[in-house]
Design an enzyme around this catalytic site. Structure first.
Site, short mmCIF file in Angstrom:
data_model
loop_
_atom_site.label_atom_id
_atom_site.label_comp_id
_atom_site.label_asym_id
_atom_site.label_seq_id
_atom_site.Cartn_x
_atom_site.Cartn_y
_atom_site.Cartn_z
N GLU B 34 0.94 -1.26 -0.40
CA GLU B 34 0.35 -0.50 -0.02
C GLU B 34 0.61 1.28 0.06
O GLU B 34 1.64 1.32 0.89
CB GLU B 34 -1.20 0.08 1.39
N ASP B 45 -6.86 9.01 10.22
CA ASP B 45 -5.39 8.45 10.22
C ASP B 45 -4.27 9.11 11.74
O ASP B 45 -5.03 10.43 12.49
CB ASP B 45 -3.88 9.04 9.52
#
Lengths: 395, 248
Positions: B34, B45
């Site tokens: 990724e 995040d």
């Protein structure tokens, strides 16, 4: 049994603004929230409790005050001020915060998360949570904490934890980022009370619904006091909770509706928070709307003397109404807002919040364009802004 | 079975070192990786990836420069572009597809894009060979998971892992190593998902130590390692040094 799909419209206007651009973790909580919101609206006991709290705790209905000396000074025939500054906690934010806190309690949530810019929504959420016995955490940018210090103290007095957000510019956008992250971590126990008509569905619709009490009251009051509707209605707009709250109940009327954004200290990207001219369609914080952004799709920096208007996205419903030409969006600069605050203080003995001062600043423009009778949303009181007024106006 | 799905942030430590990192990953036998597109407002995040994205943006890792850096790379694992929606919308579907054609990107993982919101955009990407990976979180019940897996379907066994897998979010909250997930409920969720789908599963959020990675493999799923790796690379640790106890 969980809700499996949204039943209310998630989009606004011809451009299809709004939507629900949320991470998967928040999708089920958002579906459940819409369901709880719909059921509460249909439940007469919820409505009765909300109405009672708005009356006895918030102090509604708020007055509609005629402002003849300021009207005369600016060349208007009549000026009416919808006095959200007189609500408990001093701004319109309490209408939505209290209603969502009641909804959260009904959903069995014991914790509340909120973001705040100017601190008015944070204070409102903190007060509502103290009133209802809910644990409250408010995320606030460090720059806003410094410029709105009295509100930080008020939240803490109400037993709320204020979490400083240091990232980025340290203002409202970063506070929303952090509140969304906190909600994702605690969505099983906590409800997120979003303070403006922003974010993923159902927040924009829900916040607007809980704020239209402003315009509904104002419309009835002006008809009673003046015997007729004004020729224009004007409110300031950060995300749009105050703007929509006042203007939506007047959408069916033959009059002119204005929302005023923060023109900051210049026209370049980064110097203002005027999304209508400066923004492009984009997605931030869960909705598609007019967004101040750079060519890479990164959110742009914003600037405004008013923490409550200092946000890069215009609420999707307000943006849709502006694009569909139902509401005209104007901007007022930092200096114009400061000057306008002085007018209201000297002519009427009312100290407006810096946010509301942006709407006041456009009154000469309205007079110039031939409007004579104006109803203005005075969204909040200016006590929180005293130190800014003192330093900028040299008093 | 794919043993490990690493995540790195494009542009951190630098865009210049990205081709070398990807070549090293491939040499280590990493099949898919990724790659994070740095965003200004990464709402899903935690602190480590926020800081990495911030550093990358400061160093000029714009979406277009990232894609340009990937163009023409042959020594690379299959890439899954891990991103937020707005930068992609600003580029536009057609232009994005044209840019991705030159890169090892095989699929996209768009954190803030439910399958209901941009159906036309998503259909164009899928038709061009860039499926969007479904995410399944602790709040996704099995009925909802079924729907999500149908609406973002497995392209089939002749396609690489990067285009086939579904991403199982191990715990509530954001990416990062703080608060390692309790793997017992994850094991149950993975087993339930395996009972309704034979699609490959990756499990991520909060995994870092070799033991946790091994436990995920024992579930028949591929562990994702993100924040811990990004932190190590930023501190100058070599990819191989960090991964050699974690490759399975």
């Amino acid at each position: 049994m969980h809700a499996t799909s949204f039943l209310l419209p998630t989009r606004f206007g011809h451009g299809g603004l709004g939507g629900c651009y949320a991470p998967e973790t928040l999708m089920q909580p958002l579906l459940d929230l819409e369901e709880a919101f719909r059921k509460a609206l249909d439940d007469s006991s919820f409505q009765a409790e909300l109405k009672s709290e708005l009356r006895h705790f918030v102090g509604r209905p708020t007055p509609l005050t005629s402002a003849p000396r300021l009207a005369a000074k600016l060349g208007l025939r009549d000026l009416y001020l919808k006095r959200e500054d007189l609500t408990h906690t001093g701004a319109h934010k309490i209408n939505n915060a209290l209603a969502q806190a009641l909804l959260a309690r009904r959903m069995g949530k014991t914790q509340i998360i909120a973001e705040t810019g100017a601190g008015q929504h944070g204070v409102a959420a903190a007060a509502a949570c103290a009133r209802l016995g809910l644990r409250c955490t408010v995320y606030m940018g460090v720059v806003d904490m410094a410029r709105q210090a009295p509100n930080v103290a008020r939240m803490r007095l109400f037993g709320t934890e204020v979490v400083p957000v240091e990232a980025g510019q340290g203002t409202l956008k970063e506070a929303v980022n952090e509140a969304l992250r906190a909600w994702a971590a605690r969505c099983d126990k906590a409800h997120y009370i979003l303070g403006s008509a922003l974010g993923p569905h159902p927040f924009p619709t829900m916040v607007r619904t809980f704020q239209t009490v402003i315009g509904e009251e104002a419309r009835a009051q002006v008809l009673e006091q003046a015997g007729a509707l004004p020729d224009s209605v004007i409110a300031c707009a950060g995300g749009g909770s105050n703007g929509l709250g006042l203007l939506v109940p007047f959408l069916g009327d033959a009059l002119h509706r204005f929302a005023v954004e923060a023109g900051g200290h210049g026209p370049a990207l980064g110097e203002h928070a005027a999304r209508l001219d400066g923004g492009r369609m984009g997605v931030l914080h869960g909705c598609k709307t007019l967004l101040l952004q750079d060519e890479h799709g990164h959110t742009a920096e914003t600037a405004s003397i008013s923490a409550g208007l200092d946000y890069p996205a215009l609420g999707p419903e307000l943006a849709a109404l502006a694009l569909d030409e139902k509401i005209e969006v104007l901007r007022a600069s930092d200096d114009q807002a400061l000057e306008a605050a002085k007018w209201l203080c000297e002519s009427e003995g009312i100290l407006p919040a810096l946010e509301s001062s942006h709407a006041l600043a456009l009154l000469p423009e309205l007079a110039k364009r031939g409007f004579t009778t104006v109803l203005l949303g005075l969204s909040g009181r200016g006590d929180k802004d005293l130190s800014t007024y003192q330093s900028k106006l040299g008093i | 079975m794919n043993k490990l799905l690493p995540f790195i942030m494009a542009g951190d430590p630098s865009l210049e070192s990205l081709p070398r990192l990807l070549a090293e990953a491939k040499a280590l036998g990493i099949e898919a990786l990724e790659i994070g597109l740095p965003h200004s407002d990464p709402i899903a995040d935690g602190p480590v990836l926020q800081a990495a994205a911030h550093r990358a943006i400061q160093r000029g890792a714009t979406p277009l420069r990232v894609v340009e850096t990937l163009a023409g790379l042959t020594e690379s694992p299959d890439l899954i572009l891990f991103t937020y929606l707005n930068p992609l919308l600003q580029i536009g579907a057609e232009r994005l597809i044209g840019l991705l054609r030159l890169t090892p990107v095989k699929a996209l993982l768009v954190v803030d894009l439910p399958d209901s919101e941009e159906p036309e955009f998503e259909a164009r990407l899928r038709a061009a060979g860039y499926p969007i990976i479904p995410l399944l979180s602790p709040t996704t019940d099995l009925d909802r998971a079924k729907g999500l897996l149908e609406r973002r379907p497995d392209p089939g066994g002749d396609h690489p892992f990067a285009q086939r897998f579904a991403y199982v979010v191990a715990r509530l909250g954001v990416t990062g190593t703080g608060g390692a997930p309790d793997l017992a409920p994850v094991r149950e969720r993975v087993a339930a998902l395996q009972s309704i789908s034979d699609r490959p599963l990756a499990v991520g959020f909060g995994l870092s130590d070799p033991q946790a990675l091994a436990e995920v493999r024992a579930m028949g799923a591929t562990p994702v390692i993100g924040s811990a790796l990004v932190q190590a690379l930023a501190a100058g640790v070599a990819l191989e040094t960090f991964l050699h106890t974690r490759l399975g």
